[in-house]
Design a protein around this motif. Structure first.
Motif, short mmCIF file in Angstrom:
data_model
loop_
_atom_site.label_atom_id
_atom_site.label_comp_id
_atom_site.label_asym_id
_atom_site.label_seq_id
_atom_site.Cartn_x
_atom_site.Cartn_y
_atom_site.Cartn_z
N ARG A 1 0.12 -4.54 3.47
CA ARG A 1 -1.25 -4.03 3.62
C ARG A 1 -1.35 -2.52 3.37
N LEU A 2 -0.24 -1.79 3.54
CA LEU A 2 -0.28 -0.34 3.46
C LEU A 2 0.21 0.22 2.12
N ARG A 3 1.01 -0.52 1.40
CA ARG A 3 1.60 0.02 0.18
C ARG A 3 0.57 0.21 -0.92
N ASN A 4 0.93 1.02 -1.90
CA ASN A 4 0.08 1.29 -3.07
C ASN A 4 -1.31 1.84 -2.71
N GLU B 1 7.24 -5.85 9.93
CA GLU B 1 7.24 -4.71 9.01
C GLU B 1 6.84 -5.15 7.60
N GLN B 2 7.30 -6.31 7.17
CA GLN B 2 6.95 -6.82 5.84
C GLN B 2 5.45 -7.04 5.72
N GLN B 3 4.85 -7.67 6.74
CA GLN B 3 3.42 -7.94 6.70
C GLN B 3 2.61 -6.65 6.69
N LEU B 4 2.98 -5.72 7.54
CA LEU B 4 2.26 -4.45 7.60
C LEU B 4 2.43 -3.66 6.31
#
Length: 83
Positions: free
Chosen positions: A50-53, A44-47
């Motif tokens: 990549r998805l935030r902001n 979840e941290q890795q994904l």
């Protein structure tokens, strides 16, 4: 008649109990989602990095978002996408 017509099968007490249960579940899922946001798995941290902001095609994602009685890991409300 004002409002919703009363169903003779469902007395007022039953409707009140259903409302109380629904609001209790809402508070429970909100609290549980907050706990899950603070303790993400490595995947979840890795994904999320990549998805935030709005990094993916300008789409805004939310993490551990309650939808009804469920808590979804990642979702984009504006594009109707749940991961």
């Amino acid at each position: 008649m004002r409002g919703r017509p009363r169903n003779p099968i469902e007395p007022k007490a039953t409707l009140r109990a259903a409302y109380r249960q629904q609001t209790h579940m809402s508070r429970f899922t909100d609290r549980q989602a907050r706990v899950l946001r603070h303790n993400p798995t490595a995947a979840e941290q890795q994904l999320w990095r990549r998805l935030r902001n709005r990094q993916l095609n300008g789409a805004k994602f939310r993490r551990q978002h309650p939808i009804g009685p469920y808590i979804v890991d990642l979702c984009c409300i504006e594009r109707r996408l749940i991961i």
